[in-house]
Design an enzyme around this catalytic site. Sequence first.
Site: not given
Ligand code: SD4
Length: 308
Positions: A186, A213-214, A236-237, A239
């Site tokens: 993200t 999905r959100v 980020t990651g 979520g």
């Molecule tokens: C999610 N956090 O939709 C976001 C994706 C993301 O690094 O951050 N990727 O889960």
Amino acid sequence: DHKLPLVINTWPFTVATRAAWKVINSTSGTPLDAVEQGCTACEVAQCDGTVGYGGSPDESGETTLDAMIMDGTSHDVGSVGCLKRIKSAISVARKVMELTNHTLLVGDEATRFAISTGFKQENLHTNKSVGIYKSWLENNCQPNFWKGVTPNPRSSCGPYRPADTCQSLDCKQDTNHDVSSDNHDTIGMIVVDKNTIAGGTSTNGANHKISGRVGDSPIAGAGLYVDKDIGGSAATGDGDVMMRFLPSYQVVESMRLGMSPKKATTEAIMRIKKYYPHFNGALIAVNMAGEVGIYIHCNSFKNHCNVN
Ligand code: SD4
């Protein structure tokens, strides 16, 4: 000696950093404008294929977008979740913030709102996203987000295999999520000047997510949080896991109690790690003095661990 103004964002998305910097460095540029322009640059450039159109097709093959913008002075927030067929997610989020009393609009209704405020409806598919989707279908539709066997009337593949029969290493972790350094990026951006702070997020979420999905990115306190009296943080990651801990809010509150940005991000990640040792995620933070901290929890984000 930290200098303001300052732009920080997740990942090496320098196209976004530069776009935001150009705005905040101009005479009339505000942190909110800088965040919107910075995240827009990533949406246009399809940063890493995980921001903007043409990435992370869901179980039905559709790309949907999550985004949020937050003003650290007024505490206003605008967000969109599962936004369909509109490319400019961060700008729609800003319209939610500025034109309505709502915080979060989702799905087709968010699309309808966007169209009513002047955005163009477009297909978010690209050859690349269609290719990702097809190869997933051909590979038995490995269920990324279901726990165990699920008869699958929702897409053209299925019935799914149970997750524990799959051969990949990821399946043996606590979550079934398809998380690799290529599939979870993200943009989370924070801009500080001497008067205020603003932040934004934008992403197309996770590959092969269940339709509807959100993630964490459009959820205030999860994907992002900014407060003019303290500073801000963005995530980020994974979520689905991270949003259970409101980590961005946690970081700001820890900084409020006197922690450095680095310590606050470390501490917030540790709270998640205690329950989900194999999750992938990172937090960035900045305080109003311009001091920056980040912490990356290494799993499949391991290529990025040297910055810890
Ligand atoms: C999610 N956090 O939709 C976001 C994706 C993301 O690094 O951050 N990727 O889960």
